[in-house]
Design a protein around this motif. Structure first.
Motif, short mmCIF file in Angstrom:
data_model
loop_
_atom_site.label_atom_id
_atom_site.label_comp_id
_atom_site.label_asym_id
_atom_site.label_seq_id
_atom_site.Cartn_x
_atom_site.Cartn_y
_atom_site.Cartn_z
N VAL A 150 0.97 -1.20 -0.22
CA VAL A 150 0.16 0.27 -0.16
C VAL A 150 0.83 1.35 0.02
CG1 VAL A 150 -1.59 1.60 1.32
CG2 VAL A 150 -1.41 -1.01 1.08
N ASP A 151 2.16 1.60 0.46
CA ASP A 151 2.80 2.61 0.93
C ASP A 151 3.70 2.67 0.00
OD1 ASP A 151 2.10 2.76 3.45
OD2 ASP A 151 3.83 0.89 4.71
N LEU A 152 4.26 1.34 -1.03
CA LEU A 152 4.25 1.33 -2.39
C LEU A 152 3.32 2.06 -3.31
CD1 LEU A 152 7.10 1.29 -4.32
CD2 LEU A 152 5.98 -1.19 -4.40
N ALA A 153 2.61 2.26 -3.31
CA ALA A 153 0.83 2.28 -3.69
C ALA A 153 0.88 3.90 -3.80
CB ALA A 153 0.85 1.48 -4.23
N ASP A 166 -1.88 -0.13 -10.66
CA ASP A 166 -2.64 -2.03 -9.82
C ASP A 166 -2.36 -3.14 -10.30
OD1 ASP A 166 -4.99 -1.14 -8.35
OD2 ASP A 166 -6.16 -0.78 -9.80
N SER A 167 -0.71 -2.74 -11.41
CA SER A 167 -0.40 -4.11 -12.02
C SER A 167 0.56 -4.68 -11.40
CB SER A 167 -0.37 -3.58 -13.82
OG SER A 167 -1.33 -4.11 -14.27
N LEU A 168 1.23 -3.58 -11.24
CA LEU A 168 1.96 -4.18 -9.81
C LEU A 168 2.00 -4.45 -8.69
CD1 LEU A 168 5.41 -4.18 -9.37
CD2 LEU A 168 5.06 -1.64 -8.73
N LEU A 169 0.77 -3.73 -8.83
CA LEU A 169 -0.11 -4.12 -6.91
C LEU A 169 -0.62 -6.24 -7.16
CD1 LEU A 169 -2.14 -1.85 -5.44
CD2 LEU A 169 0.29 -2.70 -4.10
N GLU A 190 -10.67 -7.05 -11.68
CA GLU A 190 -10.15 -5.73 -11.77
C GLU A 190 -8.98 -5.34 -10.62
OE1 GLU A 190 -14.24 -3.44 -13.04
OE2 GLU A 190 -14.11 -4.48 -11.28
N GLY A 191 -8.14 -4.35 -11.23
CA GLY A 191 -7.54 -3.70 -10.05
C GLY A 191 -7.42 -3.55 -8.81
N PRO A 192 -6.71 -3.65 -7.52
CA PRO A 192 -7.36 -3.47 -5.96
C PRO A 192 -7.67 -2.06 -5.54
CG PRO A 192 -5.05 -3.64 -6.26
CD PRO A 192 -6.10 -4.51 -7.21
N PHE A 193 -6.90 -0.53 -6.66
CA PHE A 193 -7.09 0.60 -6.57
C PHE A 193 -8.05 0.98 -7.36
CE2 PHE A 193 -3.45 0.37 -4.38
CZ PHE A 193 -3.31 1.32 -3.58
#
Length: 220
Positions: A150-153, A166-169, A190-193
């Motif tokens: 989360v911090d990285l995102a 999102d793809s990276l997460l 679908e991505g988390p964010f």
């Protein structure tokens, strides 16, 4: 004002309230409590907010003007218990997550947690840590990510598009948590964010529940 370096990543309530008190003292803020905001309007000409509030103690109306207005009422403040057939005659104890205090009172008892959001996962973890026989219902696909992810995102979102973040997460989640389907959990398409923005649905920020699910201590 950052949290003290001595604070743990997931701080207990008393530490957080102490931080708020320290924040107020540090910035010499004088909070006004027991006010119910009844009206707020932005004036395009003066570039200011006009706010009308009622003093809950005196019953009097109060008016405020400010350059900035922060809305911090929360997104999930109203408890919701769905209608479940047979719930009224269920002989066991039924609690909403807002009423849960500790898993200690459920030691050696069979407990079913309904809902796989962050509250549900953390409650299930606490129950297992207090030796409750814990199961959790996971109805919908859910993302598992760590606090570090989360911090990285949050940092990356300042510089990159949401879809890339999102793809990276998702890639990191697969590396850390592996294939979750064998434990009864599927990932959303679908991505988390993106899901947070579109549906208001948060990913699960794992604080230990995954290991308990993997070991079978939490049954899905």
């Amino acid at each position: 004002m950052s949290f003290p370096s001595s604070y743990p990543t997931y701080m207990p309530k008393n530490m957080f309230t102490q931080y708020l008190d320290d924040y107020v003292s540090h910035f010499k803020i004088s909070p006004l409590y027991q006010r119910n905001v009844e009206f707020a309007e932005y004036n395009e000409v003066s570039k200011t907010w006009f706010v009308k509030a009622r003093n809950a103690n005196s019953g009097e109306d109060e008016k405020y003007c400010a350059k900035f207005l922060v809305v911090a009422t929360g997104e999930a403040t109203n408890p919701y218990i769905p209608e479940v057939e047979g719930l009224n005659t269920f002989p066991g104890k039924v609690l909403h997550s807002t009423q849960f205090k500790s898993g200690k009172e459920f030691e050696n008892k069979n407990v079913l947690v309904v809902g796989s959001g962050n509250s549900g996962m953390e409650i299930a973890l606490d129950l297992v840590n207090h030796c409750a026989k814990t199961s959790i219902i996971v109805r919908s696909p859910v993302h598992f990510i760590s606090r570090e992810m989360v911090d990285l995102a949050k940092f990356m979102l300042k510089h990159f598009q949401l879809s890339l973040v999102d793809s990276l997460l998702v890639m990191l989640s697969k590396l850390v948590y592996g294939d979750l389907t064998k434990y009864g959990i599927t990932r959303p398409t679908e991505g988390p964010f993106y899901m947070k923005v579109k549906y208001g649905k948060y990913p699960v920020i794992d604080v230990g529940a995954y290991k308990k699910i993997k070991s079978g201590e939490i049954q899905v």
